[in-house]
Scaffold this motif. Structure first.
Motif, short mmCIF file in Angstrom:
data_model
loop_
_atom_site.label_atom_id
_atom_site.label_comp_id
_atom_site.label_asym_id
_atom_site.label_seq_id
_atom_site.Cartn_x
_atom_site.Cartn_y
_atom_site.Cartn_z
N GLU A 227 0.84 -1.20 0.00
CA GLU A 227 0.00 0.00 0.00
C GLU A 227 0.88 1.25 0.00
O GLU A 227 0.68 2.19 -0.75
CB GLU A 227 -0.90 0.01 1.25
N TYR A 228 1.92 1.17 0.87
CA TYR A 228 2.78 2.37 1.00
C TYR A 228 3.45 2.63 -0.34
O TYR A 228 3.50 3.75 -0.85
CB TYR A 228 3.81 2.14 2.11
N ALA A 229 3.91 1.51 -0.93
CA ALA A 229 4.62 1.66 -2.21
C ALA A 229 3.66 2.23 -3.26
O ALA A 229 4.02 3.15 -4.01
CB ALA A 229 5.14 0.30 -2.66
N PHE A 230 2.44 1.72 -3.25
CA PHE A 230 1.45 2.17 -4.25
C PHE A 230 1.20 3.67 -4.08
O PHE A 230 1.23 4.42 -5.05
CB PHE A 230 0.15 1.39 -4.06
N THR A 231 1.05 4.08 -2.82
CA THR A 231 0.81 5.51 -2.57
C THR A 231 2.00 6.34 -3.09
O THR A 231 1.84 7.32 -3.80
CB THR A 231 0.67 5.73 -1.04
N ALA A 232 3.20 5.87 -2.74
CA ALA A 232 4.39 6.62 -3.18
C ALA A 232 4.42 6.67 -4.71
O ALA A 232 4.79 7.69 -5.31
CB ALA A 232 5.65 5.92 -2.66
N GLY A 233 3.98 5.55 -5.31
CA GLY A 233 3.96 5.50 -6.79
C GLY A 233 3.07 6.60 -7.35
O GLY A 233 3.48 7.34 -8.27
N CYS A 234 1.85 6.70 -6.70
CA CYS A 234 0.94 7.76 -7.19
C CYS A 234 1.64 9.11 -7.16
O CYS A 234 1.65 9.85 -8.15
CB CYS A 234 -0.29 7.82 -6.29
N LEU A 235 2.32 9.40 -6.04
CA LEU A 235 2.95 10.72 -5.90
C LEU A 235 4.12 10.86 -6.87
O LEU A 235 4.32 11.90 -7.51
CB LEU A 235 3.42 10.90 -4.45
N ALA A 236 4.85 9.77 -7.05
CA ALA A 236 6.04 9.84 -7.93
C ALA A 236 5.59 10.15 -9.36
O ALA A 236 6.20 10.98 -10.05
CB ALA A 236 6.79 8.51 -7.88
N ILE A 237 4.48 9.48 -9.75
CA ILE A 237 4.00 9.72 -11.12
C ILE A 237 3.54 11.17 -11.22
O ILE A 237 3.84 11.89 -12.17
CB ILE A 237 2.86 8.72 -11.47
N ALA A 238 2.89 11.64 -10.15
CA ALA A 238 2.37 13.01 -10.17
C ALA A 238 3.53 13.98 -10.37
O ALA A 238 3.44 14.94 -11.10
CB ALA A 238 1.67 13.30 -8.86
#
Lengths: 42, 102, 1070
Positions: free
Chosen positions: B61-72
């Motif tokens: 979950e944490y990784a997924f969240t970070a992914g969202c922000l990284a893509i942003a």
């Protein structure tokens, strides 16, 4: 009274619990800080 | 202050941000590029593991969240993975992200 | 002595024609004459007295005398005094004059002088006898003639005072003055002082006579001692036996005699026992002389001789303007004088370290032996015309005692021109067994340029030899000597040895500038050259002068050498190993440094060659050889490590090469290289008789942290050696990342923190390289692909350190590893192979009261592969599990076994067909907390109440899903009956007896499996199921599970459709 005879096949009670939690929102801020702190690998 | 090789790889679109919060190789990458991406992902995973533990969340979950922000936060011209899985090039418009992203 | 000679001639002419008439006339005359005679006889004394006085007066002499007797035939005078009576010039005791009766004027027959005393002086070059001068030195021209009468001297003495000293003369004798006079002459000069020379006791004794009008003298001239301070000339006991004859006209002397002398010394020239014969004539200032003079024990600075004799001729003409001296020299025991001997010995001394030393020594020894009683024969001619003089030696040869020619000179000519440098020409050759054979030709051209061609055969002395195949010496008119040729040498060199070294010679010598050699490039060639333990075969080396200076200059201010060679290409051996040196410019300066740029030194046979590349190299050569080197790249063949950009100081003393203050970078030659370059400073190395020993501390360049202490031993001879590696304490942290030490770690591990210690050893020889080591750490943390690992400790024993291969069964303990689920205190048994394969033989973790056992698996680093780990769980205690999860409101009992196959792909790890089965007799699961949702539906209440406390005979938990994410867990309770504390009523008891199997499929984060249970009483941990559409507002279950796509957080690839939950029946339970 109700007599319940034991059927040869066990009575299967199936219970599906699907525990998912949307924690993503909760983590957004934390993840944001993490990215800033480790900008060399993001 | 990213490592220059990493900076170049991002800018030249050889690597891109995946939805799962890790860095991915766009197309065929050399062994050096793969070693660099692996190294970055290992470091990201270590960070995710610690942060997830602290935040009472799963690493994924944490990784997924970070992914969202990284893509942003990808710059124009950098690559990112759309929810469908295929690679897109960031334009000035907002990136195509998973609905669950914050 | 009045002249009478002419009268007799006239009478002889008259008598013939008038004989008769005159006969008569004669008788009368005779009568008259006899009368006159009688009268004159009676008063002869007065006549004579008158005659004499008139005669004397006519000669201007004032004399006094007494007449003792006057007779017709005999007049006797006494006490004759001529000159100033106080200081008479001449005195006579008694003079007797005998007159012979002759016609006309009476002719003197004999004069007897007794006690003659004559006083003369010789001042400023003129001889004078006072009053007698006019008589004696009439000088009226006309050839002088001796008077024709007898003279008898008895005790006649003369005293002549000269500028140089007084000479006393004593003369006695008798005889006709014209011919037949014989007497004794004795002249003594106690001390003469002439032009700075002091002659002591000069004496002349001998027989004097007149022989047909020629005065003769025979007898010795002796000189006790002659000493000339200015010329430093000493002669003593010189004696000359003279046999003189003076010309009638007194203008020439003819003499013959022998000469002898004891000691002759002329500055440094000594001789003894002079002896010889002399014959010379001296006529109107021309001398013609024949001499045969010998002298013994000749000591001159240049030559010694036992006996030296010279005979020949001397001829002077035109008042000494032309001199011709010729003769033949004969010498015995002619040897080198001290000057030349010490020159030879000095040359030997100064060149002692080279092959020249023994050669000069041998020449010295042989010369001494051969010339012990050598014999010299030479004929010579000295010619002088006005001021041009020359010495010509048509033939000269010096022979050893056994007849071998030591030195022969032919047609030798030496011009003694006024300017300093002598002009020579002629041929010479040296020989004699044991002595060098040198042959030379000298010639002079009209232009004044002189040439000397010289050739010396190979001359050998204990191992060394020298040959001058050709040497040309030229001398221009104004004197500086130039030479060119070649020298071929074998034998010792300072600190080395050479064979067939050929060195071209070209240079010049002048008294002002001294010796200068090689103004142009010179090529040295040699068959073999050894210096220290370096040896080169069949090479050529070109040396060039720098900036117009000659390569070698040896003059007043000592020896200076400055040479350069644009490139060198030498191959040979260092000790037993092959060595090749090629490279850029090399500069040699002495005194000064030898410097070389871009030199490549290859040690060892070609394919296994160790290559040293030096960018620049400086050597100072004075008493010790030392210098600096920089930019050296060293590639040791046997060891796959390269030393690059090495630099430092070096010195070479008695065969040992020391390198100090060494700094270099150590690089792994293999590619991809296994470790990043390390730097070293303060390293030192010694090369001693083919053995290299080195010590170096190696640091990581950026952090400058000590990585290892290295000590190396390498035998250049057989190419074997070993390296000891010590790692006292390598500190790894964010300032020193593992990837900075080895690239192999990139993408394998990261963020390594901890201290590694250990030691290793590498051995190599011609068979190959072996290496081993033991490295350990007490608490190493790092991030691995499968998650962070903390507290790794243990020791890895490497059987092949360079290939990073460990021995099998290496035990390490891992405090914690978090592949998604953190497990603690693991013990892993592994083996690393070739830094790429990690064979995990097994791993065991304490896990919730039981153990988690990992099956053997091989991980390949750096390869994108799917890694399958199979974990076996034994004795998992449900209670410990609950306690671990600190789920306060829940209790569980039972012991589970099972296996969890985990598949890692990329970053994510999934459990595939994980299964846990409880051990009989089963256990209980019960909820002890409060139910917060009172308004649950009946079914929910029934379910909850059932769940509240459940006994089971067997629980099977099947687990699938992402370790780090969502897990699907299917729990099956068999033999379900209400456990203690569950609300039991008739129905539940009845049911208990029913074979109820209770399946609970839980989809959720495994990690949070029990956490979510906890969420039942902790709303913050869980979202309200109703929101998820699982339960409708009254708590009835709308759907058993979320529909999947929309709300669920599915991870696309993994949880694709086909993986939906199978109905339990179809599940094949193992």
């Amino acid at each position: 009274c109700i007599s319940v005879n034991a059927p040869e096949k066990p009575i299967v009670i199936e219970l599906n619990i699907n525990i998912t939690q949307e924690v993503i929102y909760r983590l957004a801020e934390d993840a944001g800080n993490t990215i800033k702190e480790n900008s060399d690998i993001f | 202050q990213r490592d220059p090789a990493y900076e170049k790889a991002r800018a030249s679109g050889q690597v891109g941000e995946k939805t799962d919060g890790y860095l991915g190789i766009v197309g065929a990458g050399s062994s050096e590029l793969r070693a660099m991406v692996d190294d970055i992902n290992i470091r990201r995973r270590a960070v995710y593991a610690d942060k997830a533990k602290a935040a009472n969340a799963t690493l994924q979950e944490y990784a997924f969240t970070a992914g969202c922000l990284a893509i942003a936060r990808t710059d124009i011209g950098e690559k990112y993975q759309a929810p469908s899985g295929e690679w897109k090039t960031r334009t000035s418009a907002a990136p195509d992200r998973d609905s669950r992203c914050p | 002595m009045p002249p009478h000679g002419q009268d007799r001639d006239n009478q002889a002419k008259d008598s013939l024609t008038k004989r008769h008439f005159w006969r008569w006339f004669a008788a009368v005359c005779l009568f008259l004459i006899s009368a006159v005679l009688l009268v004159t006889w009676v008063n002869r004394e007065t006549i004579v007295d008158g005659l004499i006085t008139s005669q004397l007066k006519s000669m201007g002499l004032d004399a006094s005398y007494e007449i003792e007797e006057i007779g017709p035939r005999r007049q006797v005078l006494r006490h004759v005094v001529i000159g100033d009576p106080a200081k008479p010039d001449l005195t006579l005791d008694r003079a007797v004059v005998l007159i012979s009766p002759r016609f006309g004027i009476p002719g003197i027959d004999e004069i007897d002088l007794e006690g003659l005393r004559l006083f003369g002086s010789y001042r400023k070059g003129s001889l004078s006898f006072g009053a007698l001068d006019p008589v004696l030195f009439s000088g009226d021209g006309g050839s002088f003639e001796f008077p024709d009468y007898r003279l008898k001297l008895d005790d006649a003495r003369a005293k002549i005072e000269t500028d140089y000293g007084n000479v006393g003369v004593k003369l006695s004798g008798a005889g006709n003055l014209r011919s037949g006079f014989a007497g004794e002459l004795a002249a003594v000069a106690p001390q003469l002082d002439a032009k700075g020379c002091q002659l002591d006791r000069v004496s002349l004794y001998g027989k004097v006579g007149i022989d047909s009008q020629q005065p003769v003298f025979k007898g010795p001239l002796r000189l006790e001692r002659a000493h000339c301070k200015a010329l430093d000339l000493n002669l003593n006991a010189l004696a000359m036996q003279l046999d003189l004859k003076v010309d009638k006209s007194l203008k020439g002397i003819e003499a013959e005699g022998s000469v002898s002398g004891k000691v002759l010394k002329f500055s440094d020239y000594h001789a003894r026992n002079l002896g010889g014969a002399l014959r010379f004539t001296f006529r109107n200032t021309d001398i013609t002389a024949h001499y045969d003079v010998g002298v013994g024990q000749v000591i001159t600075p240049q030559v010694l001789a036992d006996k030296l004799s010279v005979d020949g001729e001397l001829r002077t003409r035109q008042k000494f303007r032309q001199i011709a001296l010729s003769g033949e020299i004969d010498g015995k025991g002619v040897r080198l004088g001290d000057d030349y001997k010490s020159l030879l010995q000095q040359a030997g001394q100064s060149s002692q370290k080279t092959m020249l030393g023994p050669i000069f020594a041998r020449i010295d020894g042989e010369l001494a032996k051969q010339t012990r009683n050598s014999s010299l024969t030479a004929d010579f001619k000295v010619q002088r015309d006005d001021n041009v003089a020359s010495l010509v030696v048509p033939r000269a040869s010096l022979r050893s005692s056994d007849g071998a020619t030591l030195l022969s000179l032919s047609r030798f000519q030496m011009g003694l021109s006024s300017s300093g440098t002598p002009r020579l020409f002629g041929n010479f050759a040296t020989g004699g067994d044991g002595l060098p054979r040198i042959a030379g030709r000298m010639e002079r051209l009209a232009s004044g340029k002189a040439y000397l061609r010289l050739r010396m055969n190979r001359y050998e002395a204990d191992g060394g030899s020298i040959a001058l195949p050709q040497l040309l010496v030229t001398q221009s008119a104004d004197g500086p000597i130039g030479f060119s040729g070649a020298i071929l040498a074998d034998g010792a060199l300072p600190g080395g040895f050479t064979k067939a070294l050929e060195v071209p010679l070209s240079g010049s010598w002048s008294s002002s500038q001294g010796l200068s050699l090689w103004r142009k490039c010179a090529e040295l060639r040699f068959d073999r050259l050894e210096l220290a333990s370096l040896a080169f075969d069949h090479e050529r080396l070109q040396l060039c002068p720098s900036r117009g200076e000659p390569i070698l200059r040896y003059g007043k201010d000592g020896l200076k050498v400055a040479a350069g060679t644009p490139s060198i290409d030498l191959s040979g051996t260092l000790g037993e190993t092959h060595i090749a040196i090629e490279g850029g410019p090399l500069g040699i300066a002495y005194p000064g440094t030898v410097s070389a740029q871009d030199v490549t030194v290859t040690l060892g046979p070609d394919e296994a060659a160790n290559r040293f590349q030096l960018s620049d190299f400086i050597a100072h050569i004075d008493n010790k050889v030392s210098g600096q080197f920089a930019g050296a790249d060293v590639k040791l063949a046997a060891v796959p490590l390269d030393i690059i950009q090495a630099g430092g100081d070096w010195k070479y003393t008695d065969g040992i090469l020391h390198l100090e203050q060494g700094h270099f970078r150590l690089k792994d030659r293999a590619s991809p290289h296994r470790f990043e370059p390390l730097v070293s400073h303060g390293a030192e190395l010694t090369l001693n008789d083919n053995l290299i020993t080195a010590h170096a501390d190696l640091f990581e360049p950026t952090s400058q942290r000590l990585v290892t202490k290295l000590s190396i031993r390498h035998d250049l001879g057989n190419g074997s050696g070993q390296a000891d590696i010590k790692v006292p304490g390598l500190v790894l942290d964010k300032d020193l990342e593992i990837t900075k030490l080895t690239p192999l770690a990139l993408g394998v591990v990261a963020n390594v923190v901890g201290v590694v210690t250990g030691d290793g050893r590498i051995d190599w020889n011609d068979k190959g390289v072996t290496s081993s080591g033991r490295f350990s750490s007490s608490a190493l943390d790092f991030a691995a692909p499968f998650g962070p690992v903390q507290g790794v400790s243990g020791t890895l024993v490497f059987t092949d350190l360079l290939a990073l291969t460990t021995a099998p069964d290496q035990q390490i303990t891992i405090a914690s590893v978090n592949p998604g689920i953190e497990v603690y205190d693991g013990k892993v048994d592994l083996q690393l192979r070739d830094a790429t394969y990690l064979d995990v033989k097994g791993g065991v973790w304490p896990f919730l009261g039981g153990t988690l056992q990992l099956d053997p698996v091989t991980v390949t680093f750096g390869k994108d592969e799917i890694r399958r780990y199979t974990f076996h769980i034994r004795g998992l205690d449900a209670a410990r599990f609950i306690e671990q999860m600190d789920l306060g409101n829940l209790n569980a009992t039972g012991t589970f076994d099972g296996q969890l196959p985990v598949v890692f792909e990329g970053e994510t790890g999934r459990i595939e067909n994980g299964l846990l089965v409880s051990r009989p007799p089963g256990g209980n699961v019960s909820y002890v907390g409060e139910l917060t949702y009172e308004d649950l539906s009946t079914m929910a209440n029934f379910a909850f109440n059932t769940l509240r406390s459940l006994d089971y005979s067997q629980m099977r938990i099947a687990v699938d899903g992402d370790l780090t994410g969502e897990l699907v867990t299917r729990v099956r309770f068999d033999g379900v009956k209400q456990g203690k504390g569950a609300k039991s009523n008739f129905i539940t008891r009845r049911i208990a007896r029913l074979p109820i199997r209770f399946d609970v499929n839980i989809r959720g984060r495994f990690y949070k499996l029990l956490g979510s249970l906890r969420s039942l009483y902790d709303p913050t941990a869980v979202r309200d199921p109703r929101e998820l559409g699982l339960l409708n507002s009254d708590g009835t279950i709308i759907r058993h599970q979320t529909s999947g796509e929309a709300e669920e957080k599915t991870d696309g690839a993994e949880m694709n459709g086909k993986k939906t939950i199978q109905p339990p029946e179809s599940e094949e339970m193992p």
